[in-house]
Design an enzyme around this catalytic site. Structure first.
Site, mmCIF file in Angstrom:
data_model
loop_
_atom_site.group_PDB
_atom_site.id
_atom_site.type_symbol
_atom_site.label_atom_id
_atom_site.label_comp_id
_atom_site.label_asym_id
_atom_site.label_seq_id
_atom_site.Cartn_x
_atom_site.Cartn_y
_atom_site.Cartn_z
ATOM 1 N N CYS C 109 8.684 25.391 12.474
ATOM 2 C CA CYS C 109 8.320 26.198 13.637
ATOM 3 C C CYS C 109 8.251 25.261 14.842
ATOM 4 O O CYS C 109 7.567 24.234 14.792
ATOM 5 C CB CYS C 109 6.973 26.867 13.372
ATOM 6 S SG CYS C 109 6.314 27.761 14.789
ATOM 7 N N ASN C 141 19.828 19.340 14.934
ATOM 8 C CA ASN C 141 21.141 19.909 14.641
ATOM 9 C C ASN C 141 21.114 21.403 14.856
ATOM 10 O O ASN C 141 20.304 22.112 14.243
ATOM 11 C CB ASN C 141 21.510 19.638 13.172
ATOM 12 C CG ASN C 141 22.875 20.161 12.798
ATOM 13 O OD1 ASN C 141 23.893 19.574 13.141
ATOM 14 N ND2 ASN C 141 22.901 21.312 12.131
ATOM 15 N N GLU C 142 21.964 21.888 15.743
ATOM 16 C CA GLU C 142 22.169 23.328 15.918
ATOM 17 C C GLU C 142 20.866 24.110 16.048
ATOM 18 O O GLU C 142 20.561 24.983 15.229
ATOM 19 C CB GLU C 142 23.006 23.891 14.756
ATOM 20 C CG GLU C 142 24.423 23.338 14.735
ATOM 21 C CD GLU C 142 25.245 23.838 13.536
ATOM 22 O OE1 GLU C 142 24.645 24.451 12.627
ATOM 23 O OE2 GLU C 142 26.445 23.607 13.510
ATOM 24 N N GLU C 313 31.519 19.451 16.148
ATOM 25 C CA GLU C 313 32.009 19.864 14.827
ATOM 26 C C GLU C 313 33.170 20.816 15.049
ATOM 27 O O GLU C 313 33.001 21.894 15.600
ATOM 28 C CB GLU C 313 30.912 20.576 14.024
ATOM 29 C CG GLU C 313 29.655 19.736 13.806
ATOM 30 C CD GLU C 313 28.618 20.429 12.922
ATOM 31 O OE1 GLU C 313 28.916 21.503 12.368
ATOM 32 O OE2 GLU C 313 27.501 19.894 12.811
ATOM 33 N N TRP C 321 30.842 30.140 5.245
ATOM 34 C CA TRP C 321 29.651 30.926 5.560
ATOM 35 C C TRP C 321 29.895 32.274 6.215
ATOM 36 O O TRP C 321 28.962 33.023 6.466
ATOM 37 C CB TRP C 321 28.710 30.104 6.443
ATOM 38 C CG TRP C 321 29.373 29.379 7.569
ATOM 39 C CD1 TRP C 321 29.755 28.070 7.569
ATOM 40 C CD2 TRP C 321 29.746 29.895 8.855
ATOM 41 N NE1 TRP C 321 30.338 27.732 8.776
ATOM 42 C CE2 TRP C 321 30.347 28.826 9.573
ATOM 43 C CE3 TRP C 321 29.637 31.144 9.480
ATOM 44 C CZ2 TRP C 321 30.831 28.982 10.883
ATOM 45 C CZ3 TRP C 321 30.122 31.295 10.764
ATOM 46 C CH2 TRP C 321 30.713 30.226 11.455
ATOM 47 N N GLU C 361 27.608 23.803 0.991
ATOM 48 C CA GLU C 361 28.857 23.982 1.738
ATOM 49 C C GLU C 361 30.074 23.480 0.971
ATOM 50 O O GLU C 361 31.021 22.956 1.550
ATOM 51 C CB GLU C 361 28.738 23.293 3.111
ATOM 52 C CG GLU C 361 27.684 23.920 3.993
ATOM 53 C CD GLU C 361 27.557 23.292 5.388
ATOM 54 O OE1 GLU C 361 28.058 22.164 5.578
ATOM 55 O OE2 GLU C 361 26.955 23.933 6.262
HETATM 56 ZN ZN LIG Z 1 27.182 23.113 11.160
#
Ligand SMILES: [Zn+2]
Ligand SMILES: [Zn+2]
Ligand SMILES: [Zn+2]
Lengths: 629, 629, 629
Positions: C109, C141-142, C313, C321, C361
């Site tokens: 959070c 990341n993201e 990326e 995904w 992945e």
């Molecule tokens: Zn990614």
């Protein structure tokens, strides 16, 4: 062994005065077996320890007096309300974290030790009292019905940690097996591992798969506890009644514990609520059921029961639980019964004797209406009973075709489908349907099959991890063998083996890339038809048997070993199967869309599943019609 | 009594300096009534016990001074935030177990005693202060809006147990009534009974139905507490503003407590968010609303109010809460107003005077824009006000057709639909639409109606349990009566009566089987049209009036009593209704698709609901047009 | 600055013995940059305080030795499992109230102080050790991937109350700003304010919008803490890798904190899972990606990075995904790379070097297969590397068209869409697509832009609240300016300003009514095309440029300032944009459907996004083809 009929009966629903008449009518109808008791715990033990078995004994006596045999069910699918006062945490918990409350059935978590002990206790008491009296047993009822295999409860979490600790011995081994380094998911202690629900995005597939393996093991453990208890007091065969398209636990594992496999066959309900099919297909078969769905399960449970299997609950009219519940076509109750016998059933029992006018299944038909008048299925059952007198005993014949079905692969595909619609059962079932449309009879075989002797054609589509025995059997067989798509593509931890799959001896094939396809973009095959949903790019020096219009390999192989790189549509599948069947020396024939054939022993059965008459081999078969020769 | 217009006004939203001008403009517009106060609790009592009623008195005075009458709403749909500090457990709980939090409205559980006492307290204080001052009352606001009838809170559970204990007196009686033996669901103590949410599969339908009966009773109890309090201090009539297609509580029960029934009519929002209809239908009527939906509710609330009813909130332009919120066709605000008057409304009040530029409903139109300029509905209301001067007072006429509407049947169908799409409101509404398309005016009647005198045609489709008085009235009437499908098919516990339904004296019909149908497989009727969704197989010696192409009975009967075995599509329905209407001596005429007629007193109103002009009986009616003679 | 290539590498996934060979192959391929470390916390600190940085130093050294530059990611998107033992309440909580558990990534959070301190600690340790060693940094990341911006946890609630108290200082001010009087929603204490989830019906939009502003601020605060920490020890540029169509936090706010903006470009995944488009469109572009989606983000992140931006990326083959995961058309990996360079990217880095055979992945391609053989993207990257040698450095040119993108408007539309499908990103993206189909290059500009100098055409569709600087810039520009629909329609509290919108100086337009439209009822425009979804009724004396067939205003204005009253369909949009572009002195040309153009510096790039060759300006461009001149 003679083919027999039966029914499911709930003496506790009806006045005791009426039992004898019911029994007499059952016997008159030509029934042999009556299943009782499986939901009666609250009458057998109205309060903790207050056992009331006398009424059940009287009911059994009444049935026996009429010449009927009894299957006694353990009532463990419906623990009474007082059980929750003893074990407040026995309820399963759903994936959102909510307890699944009392008020219907199957309200227990397989991992709750206290409840399992209670289940063993009532089983022991029943076995002690009736072990020498009843002719067969059923454990519990429909494991997995209503999505009841997975529980996210505290007892499940604790048991999962134990299960993992026993399996991996160290968190280092587990971290390595799961590849937890991937997103810093490593564990230092088994007590840090949670159930794989409510994660931010998908959990590690290895984590998810182990939870599925564990959950399946919990069912086997629960069932084995009852089986072992019954065995101590009874020589009668033991069975469980499986439900259609429940793949969340390994039926072969429980099947090995018992003498007989049975399943509950509701063709119309299944068509509506658990079959991928076009609206046109569902409409065409709305009153008959899918032409292959029941047959698939018949063949599956013949394997689960190692030859011995029943239909324990046969749909006798409309049911109540599907999105739509139409009435069967006149004649379908007889038709379904004969279809089961054609696939080797020892007994077909109708669910249920009399439609109950109260509670959850009021609109589920029985052989009798609630007012005891004969419902439509009654006369059809009577006709089967008459016909049975002319028929030979149950016949066992090995089919020419073997199709592997592997529950762990169903879990693997479900955990890691890679594309919407990519489902293991669906793939295997489509292959099964393709074989049947060519008039072939099929044996479904378990994934640890050790020999393929006697088979001319063998398929293992989507079986993610081929077992050592099966790999050996494949290498030894001279049958035509088709592997793929996705066969042997995974380790037991759902990781990708390196060297890359399928890594089958004698087959120079490497899957260099996997793609999944929108339903609206199938890849056309050179000879017609297409690959849909799943497609693998192959590095291979094997002969190209089928290719895409762009020249990519679809089917490669030589001699008797072939690899299929994608999910074939019906047209492509038919061509591939027909070629291989011919190469295998079989005589595939493309059947009319509604016709299916089943050979057993010396009898060939021909079924018309359609709503119109069909002329086949010079004979006109009416709707709901079956002929045998 | 004169037909009047009104509006909903929120003085607390606007500077006090502007009230007088607002009031003057309302009076100029020709309005008679102003509803105020129903969301103002936080200004009436900013902190516990700190009463600030003076501003409200001033607002009422300003309105009175302009010659307007006031409906004062109790503010109990919006308890202030401090209430939760006093009663932290007053929130309703959703079916998933989550409290439904503060931050919008209707955030209370009907079963919370503490909150009910608070509601009575503020009601008492308002009634003491304003009981002799205001001309009418409204209790709360839109019971049931936002799915607020069912609460799964601890107070609801406790109250449900009490309710059951009082109803059944013993768990033995309850177990018997519910058929709990079915899956060992028997209870030993009322304290063991839970609310029927989160069960593994569907709960016992009797359990679910009793929870719905209980929940409805809780609403009636909550409302009655306010009504009784107001009565002690006021002679003004009391009303509640019901919302469209809310069937989760029995409006007849609350209706009996009060003098006037009112409802909130949002034709465009309802079309989008609560009507089963094809996309084509929704597109055609997107700017006018469904041709029958408002009329149905007008007729329903005329029954709920025993003749006295209003539209308390009339859509005056686009709303904000439906999936799509288009503007009405020019003229529709007038059109809707006249439609209500044609069905007997005493008053039509527009929601709202001025569009508020803040909070949840900013894009919900008012008669004025946020900047006080006239919005489009303003001129239309003015036109109605002018037209009203030429019109007679409210006229009451009994319609020639009676259609039973029974809330408990809506719950029963919802608990046990047996097939997707099988919904009681939908069935009754389709029959209502069928009657209207034949030009007939309809009275909706409650299920305990004691006489059918004066009616020529009576229908009770889907009424699950016919009351003794209604059964008697049916047996005594000479009207044409059509029962079925599913009429009288259930006991009050939602079990199936034996002897089997419908068990109507004078009608030799037994339902031997029920089936539900896929939407794509209607069963064609011999004379055209079809049965859809629900179909019953009849054992009957009665004359076959309508049958399927296969010869199964659809409509049977003789003399004046008929049974309809399935859910008719519009074509079949039209034929059946026209025949019975003719037999009843009525003169049914098939209207053009957009035209509807309503007769009241000596006036016949003809409405064009379509987007194009329609010529009817030689007169061309423009879109949004109504003519009367 | 030279255009460069890179890749994402996970040394922790592979044996250390293989690193050097990997590095050598990367260098051989022509890569410049390698991003590492962002998910490696459990290897960097296997238990609390047990720092293991040596392996990372060796990995960096190996890369450096091969001549590669390193981007080091802070590993804060994947806190190890032991972190939860220290901070059990650090997990985000979903809108249903369930903690989002450990087992994947982004399980924190943003409002948890303890976790933010841990994130700063590990960042500080890494910066201290590697601050002078690595060439660039990435934070976390993201942000926002997997819906991780909004958390309904206790820490979030407490932080939200603080944030509100600081913003409003008094609850009176807050009540006034939010319009809490509306439904008695007033607060007496900031501690009474809850998060806006689980309310009975929609919460106050001002409440919801403030929660979104707060949540965005929490991201900025979290990021700034890392940035400030890195700065103390490193001069290397800092970046974050944003994800496609994440609008839940203000990227301009975080962008201002860092030197470089990067984003993760997955054209095929995005087409499937986050683009409104017809099935036909999705099928046509299934192997290429949408023709405008990547370009939009390239232009957006050029703005976020104030000119400096990368693709961190780049999809190199199928991903894992999306609902369906097809392989790209041959050549697309090169194509996508050039498209990024055409829009000004400094670097394009492929995700990832080698496909991992384990964990989440597995089916996500890399430049290498799991067995280290070259995957298909490898050769395409090599071709780009060779081509780059002939190309000039990164060129910066201002585009002729400016399009405002405002994150707060995205929140406002989401909180109060008024109709299904009314989404801010979708509106702006459709306008962007319309500009691109006319061959125009576009700059996306932030909502606080202070000058429009250099632009010929400016658009700000749906920007709910125009900032003072932007209003001033609009009033000063001589560019053609199109505002609307819904531009400047709201205050910062999402209330409706009075005087009514848009209230633009020099434009006599008042929105008198808003309506939203069913998708099947567009309103035809006089000259062809239509308004869809959103339509405003205008009071205006401005010249009518476009009108509906019924004569209602669609586009009004004069000189260089125009207001668009609705959401144009592609036909209407093309006409409007072409006219304004011509008026602006640009030379719009209608491109073939698959062709897009991008001008940068002295280079014009022409891309064929279609699956077939296209002849354009006399040149035939193959599928996946790009030409430049
Ligand atoms: Zn990614
Ligand atoms: Zn069953
Ligand atoms: Zn309302």
């Amino acid at each position: 062994m003679q083919r027999t009929l039966g029914t499911c009966y709930y003496p506790e629903h009806w006045p005791e005065e009426t039992w004898a008449e019911d029994a007499a009518r059952m016997a008159d109808l030509g029934l042999t077996w009556v299943r009782i008791g499986e939901f009666a715990w609250s009458r057998l033990e109205p309060s903790p320890g207050n056992l009331q078995f006398d009424w059940l004994e009287r009911a059994i006596d009444v049935l026996h007096d009429a010449g009927l045999k009894v299957v006694l069910g353990t009532p463990t699918a419906t623990p009474p309300r007082w059980m929750l006062n003893k074990h407040p945490d026995m309820l399963a918990v759903d994936a959102q974290g909510n307890p699944r409350k009392f008020g219907s059935r199957r309200h227990y978590c397989f991992s709750h030790d206290g409840y399992r002990a209670e289940a063993v206790r009532i089983t022991r008491l029943l076995a002690e009292r009736f072990g020498r009296k009843v002719e067969a047993w059923q454990t519990d009822n429909e494991y997995g019905c209503h999505d009841t295999i997975y529980s996210y409860s505290d007892p499940a979490r604790a048991a999962f940690r134990d299960w993992l600790a026993q399996k991996y011995q160290s968190t280092e081994a587990l971290n390595r097996a799961w590849g937890n380094i991937f997103w810093s998911m490593d564990y230092d202690s088994f007590d840090d591992i949670d159930l794989p629900n409510l994660t931010v995005t998908e959990p590690n597939p290895a984590h998810a798969l182990d939870f599925r393996r564990f959950s399946s093991d919990q069912v086997a453990r629960f069932n084995e506890a009852q089986v072992a208890t019954i065995r101590q007091h009874s020589d009668a065969p033991i069975s469980h009644n499986y439900m259609g398209r429940i793949v969340e636990f390994d039926h072969f594992a429980t099947g090995r514990q018992m003498e007989i496999a049975t399943w509950d066959s509701y063709p119309l309900g299944f068509l509506e609520d658990r079959l991928e099919a076009s609206p046109e297909h569902k409409r065409r078969y709305a009153r008959q059921g899918d032409p292959d769905f029941q047959a698939f399960h018949h063949d599956l449970y013949r394997a689960v029961g190692r030859g011995r299997w029943w239909v324990m609950e046969q749909q006798p009219g409309p049911v109540n639980w599907a999105p739509h519940n139409p009435a069967p076509l006149p004649g379908m109750v007889r038709f379904w019964t004969w279809e089961a016998f054609a696939h080797g059933a020892e007994c077909v029992a109708y669910f249920r004797w009399r439609q109950a006018p109260f509670a959850q299944e009021q609109y589920h038909a029985g052989l009798l209406r609630p007012d005891s008048a004969e419902a439509e299925g009654f006369a059809e059952a009577a006709r089967v009973a008459a016909e049975l007198k002319q028929m030979p005993d149950v016949e066992h014949t090995q089919a020419p075709v073997a199709l592997v079905f592997d529950y762990a692969s169903a879990w693997g595909w479900s955990v890691q489908p890679q594309g919407a619609g990519c489902d293991y059962f669906r793939l295997v079932f489509e292959v099964y349907r393709g074989l049947r449309k060519l008039g072939l009879s099929v044996d479904i075989i378990p994934p640890d099959t050790e020999t393929l002797a006697g088979y001319a054609l063998v398929l293992a589509p989507g079986a993610l991890t081929l077992s050592e025995p099966l790999l050996k059997a494949i290498s030894e067989t001279s049958a035509q063998v088709i592997l793929g798509p996705r066969t042997n593509a995974k380790t037991e931890h759902l990781s990708t083996p390196v060297p890359l799959p399928p890594a089958i001896e004698g087959l120079d094939v490497t899957i260099s890339r996997v793609e999944t396809l929108r339903p609206d973009m199938p890849i056309p095959a050179e000879g017609g038809g297409a690959v849909k949903l799943w497609f693998e790019q192959l590095d291979s020096t094997e002969q190209m048997i089928e290719e895409t219009e762009d020249g990519a390999a679809i089917l490669v192989g030589a001699r008797n070993l072939f690899y299929l790189a994608g999910w074939p549509d019906p047209t492509l599948l038919q061509r591939i199967l027909a070629q291989r069947a011919e190469a295998a020396g079989l005589a595939p024939q493309v059947l009319p869309q509604d016709i299916r054939i089943r050979d057993t022993g010396n009898t060939r059965f021909v079924f018309n599943h359609g709503p119109e008459p069909v002329t086949f081999n010079g004979q006109t078969i009416p709707p709901a019609g079956v002929i045998w020769t």
